[in-house]
Design an enzyme around this catalytic site. Structure first.
Site, mmCIF file in Angstrom:
data_model
loop_
_atom_site.group_PDB
_atom_site.id
_atom_site.type_symbol
_atom_site.label_atom_id
_atom_site.label_comp_id
_atom_site.label_asym_id
_atom_site.label_seq_id
_atom_site.Cartn_x
_atom_site.Cartn_y
_atom_site.Cartn_z
ATOM 1 N N HIS A 153 0.860 -1.183 0.000
ATOM 2 C CA HIS A 153 0.000 0.000 0.000
ATOM 3 C C HIS A 153 0.896 1.232 0.000
ATOM 4 C CE1 HIS A 153 -2.864 2.952 1.694
ATOM 5 N NE2 HIS A 153 -3.844 2.123 1.336
ATOM 6 N N ASP B 289 2.982 -4.517 8.200
ATOM 7 C CA ASP B 289 1.729 -3.780 8.027
ATOM 8 C C ASP B 289 0.602 -4.801 8.105
ATOM 9 O OD1 ASP B 289 -0.564 -2.589 7.068
ATOM 10 O OD2 ASP B 289 0.337 -1.793 5.236
ATOM 11 N N GLN C 258 -4.565 -5.248 6.694
ATOM 12 C CA GLN C 258 -5.487 -6.165 6.031
ATOM 13 C C GLN C 258 -5.529 -7.540 6.685
ATOM 14 O OE1 GLN C 258 -7.615 -5.495 3.503
ATOM 15 N NE2 GLN C 258 -6.980 -3.354 3.578
ATOM 16 N N LYS D 109 -10.695 -1.313 10.588
ATOM 17 C CA LYS D 109 -10.771 -2.528 9.783
ATOM 18 C C LYS D 109 -11.115 -3.762 10.622
ATOM 19 C CE LYS D 109 -7.486 -0.777 6.318
ATOM 20 N NZ LYS D 109 -8.416 -0.411 5.241
ATOM 21 N N CYS E 221 -4.755 2.356 -3.757
ATOM 22 C CA CYS E 221 -3.532 2.913 -3.148
ATOM 23 C C CYS E 221 -2.362 1.941 -3.303
ATOM 24 C CB CYS E 221 -3.751 3.269 -1.688
ATOM 25 S SG CYS E 221 -4.927 4.605 -1.436
#
Length: 406
Positions: A123, A200, A203, A226, A364
């Site tokens: 991202h 990261d 997700q 999220k 993104c």
């Protein structure tokens, strides 16, 4: 493993019962943000109605109640991630804030010629802060390449990895393709050359429960919105040793021990990185959201979402002209696709008229789209409250869009 009662779960989410453009809402944009259960919505209201006060500073009762609730949430998240210490849990405004905090801190640790490594499927928020860092320090940005399936090429990672690499930033799961990266292997190899690793997890955290001690990652970041929590709050996990090495990211109240005009000394962890009044309600309610997901059970969530992924993939591929991007062996419940000769934006616009929310565009992740030489994709991202019946509705809508646009 328990079987999910999907209709009971759906009843927890007020937004799912509404109509959009006269049709029952089908929400397949969970990769962008998850919907909120009533227990989370009620917890936000409860904070503002009953204990609204600033934290860590007041001796009055409301301040103490708010402080206690905030720190209980920190403990909840520590336990959820299996962090060794609760002061390794830093509240942020989200994944982007956490990455920028670490990247800014590494500016004090890098020399010209050092290397910062990211992957080709990141991202933008896990690319641009590292570019800033390289511009400030004279370090070089190195990219782990990907293959046509959307998987990282680990043989190239091995070739690029050397003792010049000081930090590697890689996503746990790709937001654009759904690829689950082999982060345990990447972390182990990185540590062999002395490099730190930031994961990261934006997700990943909606779909699985990361164990930061088992992974042995140095940093792990994710966003509250999220994981069915509020917007504007997130988490940076950092190993105590690394957080002690990094300088503060922002100056202000709360992050200080003593201030004089001659010199300021900094507070201990975690407050060193939590300047100013935080998103108190968000921090407290993030703990509520994590408790809600753990009550459902991540093992059951992951198994059910894999069912949705397999079903949705099979049904979409029955449509002539559909091409799925991200076909790796390990994927989360996300399908990124195009139909030959049709712009993804046009598909997204038509299915929206039929009450279906999907994301279209480059997500993104422009380098990913450039790799495939496409302007973007249609992304349908599934959550544990979605159903196969909704996928059927979506597939019929895609067929209708194709018919209208061909």
């Amino acid at each position: 493993m328990k079987k999910l009662d999907i209709q009971a779960i759906r009843a927890d989410f007020p937004i799912l019962s509404q109509t959009v453009n006269g049709k029952p809402l089908v929400y397949f944009d969970n990769g962008a943000t998850a919907q909120k259960p009533k227990v989370v919505i009620d917890a936000i209201t409860k904070y503002y109605q009953e204990i609204n006060a600033n934290i860590h500073r007041g001796v009055h009762t409301l301040s103490q109640l708010a402080t206690d609730a905030y720190e209980v949430s920190r403990n909840t998240i520590q336990k959820h991630l299996n962090a060794k210490h609760n002061h390794e849990i830093i509240f942020t405004s989200g994944t982007t804030h956490g990455i920028n905090l670490v990247a800014n801190g590494f500016a004090a640790l890098l020399q010209p010629g050092d290397e910062v490594m990211v992957s080709a499927i990141e991202h933008h928020s896990n690319i641009v802060p590292w570019q800033f860092l390289c511009e400030r320090t004279g370090a070089n940005l190195v990219v782990i390449p990907m293959n046509e399936k959307g998987e990282l090429i680990l043989s190239e990672f091995d070739r690029l990895l050397n003792e010049k690499v000081k930090i590697i930033a890689v996503n746990h799961i790709s937001n654009a393709l759904g690829t689950v990266n082999p982060i345990a292997e990447i972390i182990e190899k990185a540590h062999q050359v002395g490099a730190a690793v930031l994961i990261d997890g934006a997700q990943a955290t909606p779909h699985l429960r990361p164990d930061v001690q088992e992974l042995d990652c140095d940093f792990y970041v994710f966003s509250g919105h999220k994981v069915c929590g509020p917007t504007g709050v997130g988490i940076l996990y950092g190993k105590e040793s690394w957080l002690n090495r990094l300088p503060p990211y922002q100056g202000g109240g709360e992050m200080i021990k003593e201030v004089t005009f001659a010199k300021t000394t900094y507070a201990d962890l975690p407050h060193k990185f939590e300047a100013g009044t935080p998103n108190i309600a968000g921090g407290i309610v993030l703990g509520t959201a994590i408790d809600y997901l753990n009550e459902i059970g991540f093992e059951a969530i992951e198994a059910y979402e894999q069912e949705l992924l397999a079903y949705g993939t099979e049904k979409l591929l029955e449509i002539e002209g559909v091409k799925i991007y991200g076909t790796g062996a390990h994927k989360a419940s996300l399908i990124s696709f195009n139909i030959e000769g049709i712009h993804p934006y046009d598909i997204g616009t038509i299915v929206d008229k039929l009450g279906i929310a999907v994301r279209t565009g480059h997500h993104c992740a422009q380098p990913v789209m450039n790799f495939f030489d496409i302007p973007g994709t249609v992304r349908a991202s599934f959550a544990f409250y979605n159903t196969k019946e909704e996928i059927d509705i979506f597939v019929e809508a895609v067929k209708k869009a194709k018919q209208m646009l061909s």
